[in-house]
Design a protein around this motif. Structure first.
Motif, PDB file in Angstrom:
ATOM      1  N   ASP A  78      42.162 -17.199  20.799  1.00 51.86           N
ATOM      2  CA  ASP A  78      41.340 -18.406  20.708  1.00 51.86           C
ATOM      3  C   ASP A  78      40.858 -18.859  22.086  1.00 51.86           C
ATOM      4  O   ASP A  78      39.753 -19.381  22.224  1.00 51.86           O
ATOM      5  N   LEU A  79      41.689 -18.664  23.105  1.00 53.75           N
ATOM      6  CA  LEU A  79      41.358 -19.099  24.468  1.00 53.75           C
ATOM      7  C   LEU A  79      40.590 -18.036  25.253  1.00 53.75           C
ATOM      8  O   LEU A  79      40.251 -18.264  26.408  1.00 53.75           O
ATOM      9  N   LYS A  80      40.389 -16.877  24.622  1.00 54.26           N
ATOM     10  CA  LYS A  80      39.758 -15.738  25.308  1.00 54.26           C
ATOM     11  C   LYS A  80      40.553 -15.321  26.544  1.00 54.26           C
ATOM     12  O   LYS A  80      39.993 -14.977  27.588  1.00 54.26           O
ATOM     13  N   ALA A  81      41.880 -15.362  26.401  1.00 58.62           N
ATOM     14  CA  ALA A  81      42.794 -14.890  27.445  1.00 58.62           C
ATOM     15  C   ALA A  81      43.293 -13.517  27.008  1.00 58.62           C
ATOM     16  O   ALA A  81      43.849 -13.386  25.926  1.00 58.62           O
ATOM     17  N   ASN A  82      43.084 -12.516  27.833  1.00 61.29           N
ATOM     18  CA  ASN A  82      43.504 -11.169  27.441  1.00 61.29           C
ATOM     19  C   ASN A  82      44.835 -10.766  28.055  1.00 61.29           C
ATOM     20  O   ASN A  82      45.276  -9.634  27.903  1.00 61.29           O
ATOM     21  N   LEU A  83      45.484 -11.708  28.753  1.00 60.37           N
ATOM     22  CA  LEU A  83      46.790 -11.444  29.354  1.00 60.37           C
ATOM     23  C   LEU A  83      47.773 -12.544  28.965  1.00 60.37           C
ATOM     24  O   LEU A  83      47.421 -13.722  28.931  1.00 60.37           O
ATOM     25  N   ILE A  84      49.011 -12.134  28.723  1.00 55.82           N
ATOM     26  CA  ILE A  84      50.106 -13.063  28.479  1.00 55.82           C
ATOM     27  C   ILE A  84      51.126 -12.845  29.590  1.00 55.82           C
ATOM     28  O   ILE A  84      51.523 -11.704  29.859  1.00 55.82           O
ATOM     29  N   LEU A  85      51.527 -13.910  30.243  1.00 58.00           N
ATOM     30  CA  LEU A  85      52.513 -13.851  31.314  1.00 58.00           C
ATOM     31  C   LEU A  85      53.897 -14.150  30.775  1.00 58.00           C
ATOM     32  O   LEU A  85      54.077 -15.115  30.027  1.00 58.00           O
ATOM     33  N   ARG A  86      54.856 -13.332  31.191  1.00 60.48           N
ATOM     34  CA  ARG A  86      56.257 -13.592  30.864  1.00 60.48           C
ATOM     35  C   ARG A  86      57.092 -13.373  32.115  1.00 60.48           C
ATOM     36  O   ARG A  86      56.812 -12.491  32.918  1.00 60.48           O
ATOM     37  N   ASN A 108      47.733  -7.521  18.191  1.00 61.71           N
ATOM     38  CA  ASN A 108      46.411  -7.549  18.821  1.00 61.71           C
ATOM     39  C   ASN A 108      46.412  -6.572  19.996  1.00 61.71           C
ATOM     40  O   ASN A 108      46.952  -6.873  21.061  1.00 61.71           O
ATOM     41  N   LYS A 109      45.785  -5.416  19.788  1.00 64.02           N
ATOM     42  CA  LYS A 109      45.807  -4.344  20.792  1.00 64.02           C
ATOM     43  C   LYS A 109      45.043  -4.690  22.061  1.00 64.02           C
ATOM     44  O   LYS A 109      45.211  -4.037  23.093  1.00 64.02           O
ATOM     45  N   ASP A 110      44.222  -5.741  22.037  1.00 66.40           N
ATOM     46  CA  ASP A 110      43.413  -6.111  23.197  1.00 66.40           C
ATOM     47  C   ASP A 110      44.117  -7.043  24.175  1.00 66.40           C
ATOM     48  O   ASP A 110      43.587  -7.347  25.241  1.00 66.40           O
ATOM     49  N   ILE A 111      45.298  -7.505  23.807  1.00 63.19           N
ATOM     50  CA  ILE A 111      46.023  -8.454  24.659  1.00 63.19           C
ATOM     51  C   ILE A 111      47.225  -7.751  25.293  1.00 63.19           C
ATOM     52  O   ILE A 111      48.034  -7.153  24.605  1.00 63.19           O
ATOM     53  N   GLU A 112      47.291  -7.838  26.613  1.00 62.21           N
ATOM     54  CA  GLU A 112      48.372  -7.213  27.377  1.00 62.21           C
ATOM     55  C   GLU A 112      49.378  -8.269  27.808  1.00 62.21           C
ATOM     56  O   GLU A 112      49.024  -9.432  28.032  1.00 62.21           O
ATOM     57  N   THR A 113      50.623  -7.852  27.959  1.00 68.95           N
ATOM     58  CA  THR A 113      51.659  -8.720  28.498  1.00 68.95           C
ATOM     59  C   THR A 113      51.971  -8.274  29.920  1.00 68.95           C
ATOM     60  O   THR A 113      52.174  -7.085  30.165  1.00 68.95           O
ATOM     61  N   ILE A 114      51.981  -9.223  30.834  1.00 73.20           N
ATOM     62  CA  ILE A 114      52.299  -8.979  32.232  1.00 73.20           C
ATOM     63  C   ILE A 114      53.645  -9.643  32.519  1.00 73.20           C
ATOM     64  O   ILE A 114      53.838 -10.817  32.213  1.00 73.20           O
ATOM     65  N   PHE A 115      54.552  -8.878  33.126  1.00 70.00           N
ATOM     66  CA  PHE A 115      55.860  -9.415  33.492  1.00 70.00           C
ATOM     67  C   PHE A 115      55.912  -9.660  34.997  1.00 70.00           C
ATOM     68  O   PHE A 115      55.521  -8.802  35.778  1.00 70.00           O
ATOM     69  N   LEU A 116      56.389 -10.830  35.378  1.00 72.23           N
ATOM     70  CA  LEU A 116      56.675 -11.117  36.782  1.00 72.23           C
ATOM     71  C   LEU A 116      58.164 -11.403  36.899  1.00 72.23           C
ATOM     72  O   LEU A 116      58.714 -12.175  36.105  1.00 72.23           O
ATOM     73  N   SER A 117      58.788 -10.771  37.868  1.00 72.04           N
ATOM     74  CA  SER A 117      60.197 -11.067  38.085  1.00 72.04           C
ATOM     75  C   SER A 117      60.308 -12.418  38.776  1.00 72.04           C
ATOM     76  O   SER A 117      59.490 -12.784  39.611  1.00 72.04           O
ATOM     77  N   THR A 118      61.329 -13.133  38.396  1.00 66.48           N
ATOM     78  CA  THR A 118      61.565 -14.456  38.945  1.00 66.48           C
ATOM     79  C   THR A 118      61.994 -14.344  40.399  1.00 66.48           C
ATOM     80  O   THR A 118      62.704 -13.416  40.772  1.00 66.48           O
ATOM     81  N   ASN A 119      61.567 -15.285  41.196  1.00 69.37           N
ATOM     82  CA  ASN A 119      62.036 -15.377  42.571  1.00 69.37           C
ATOM     83  C   ASN A 119      63.568 -15.445  42.547  1.00 69.37           C
ATOM     84  O   ASN A 119      64.148 -16.154  41.730  1.00 69.37           O
ATOM     85  N   THR A 120      64.205 -14.735  43.449  1.00 71.25           N
ATOM     86  CA  THR A 120      65.668 -14.668  43.493  1.00 71.25           C
ATOM     87  C   THR A 120      66.300 -16.054  43.511  1.00 71.25           C
ATOM     88  O   THR A 120      67.349 -16.273  42.892  1.00 71.25           O
TER      89      THR A 120
END
Length: 157
Positions: A78-86, A108-120
């Motif tokens: 709905d937001l036209k965001a193709n990335l999800i951050l976790r 939804n094959k068009d949406i990717e999930t991006i992982f960021l590691s938490t700051n220590t």
């Protein structure tokens, strides 16, 4: 590029803020989507959580805060965001988050999930841990922004 950072944020922690700041630098526009999850009993209602986030992130220009219910992939679409951050704190997070990412990809094959590691510095933080410490009067000013600290202290009076 727009990235969606979904969560319940009950409450918002400094770990969440760290991820949001870093994502804004990497991706530009970030939408913090606060889940209205009717199966959970949150400490703070939806409007209070949104207010806490907006207050804590007012210095960031490219951050939008919204609420949503239902599937995260539908919110992203709905937001036209193709990335999800976790965010990932530990290996145990990875197993759960990978399962969610695969489920979202199957929906939804068009949406990717991006992982960021938490700051220590924030790798030990979780919303439930913060609430537990606050409940027993422990110091939480290094865990949450000032407005959340005030609200938690008031809640657990």
């Amino acid at each position: 590029m727009k990235i969606l950072y979904p969560g319940t944020f009950d409450p918002l922690t400094n770990g969440h803020i760290d991820l949001i700041e870093r994502a804004e630098k990497l991706f530009g526009n970030i939408v913090v989507a606060v889940l209205e999850n009717t199966t959970k009993n949150p400490t703070f209602n939806l409007q209070k959580r949104i207010s806490q986030i907006k207050n804590s992130l007012s210095y960031l220009n490219n951050v939008q805060v919204i609420s949503y219910s239902g599937l995260t992939v539908n919110c992203a679409k709905d937001l036209k965001a193709n990335l999800i951050l976790r965010g990932l704190r530990a290996m145990s997070d990875f197993e759960y988050e990978l399962q969610i990412a695969h489920t979202n990809k199957s929906l939804n094959k068009d949406i990717e999930t991006i992982f960021l590691s938490t700051n220590t510095n924030f790798s030990f933080l979780s919303s439930s841990l913060v609430k537990e410490v606050a409940k027993f009067g422990g110091e939480i000013n290094h865990m949450v922004p000032p407005c959340v600290e005030r609200d938690l202290k008031e809640y657990f009076k």
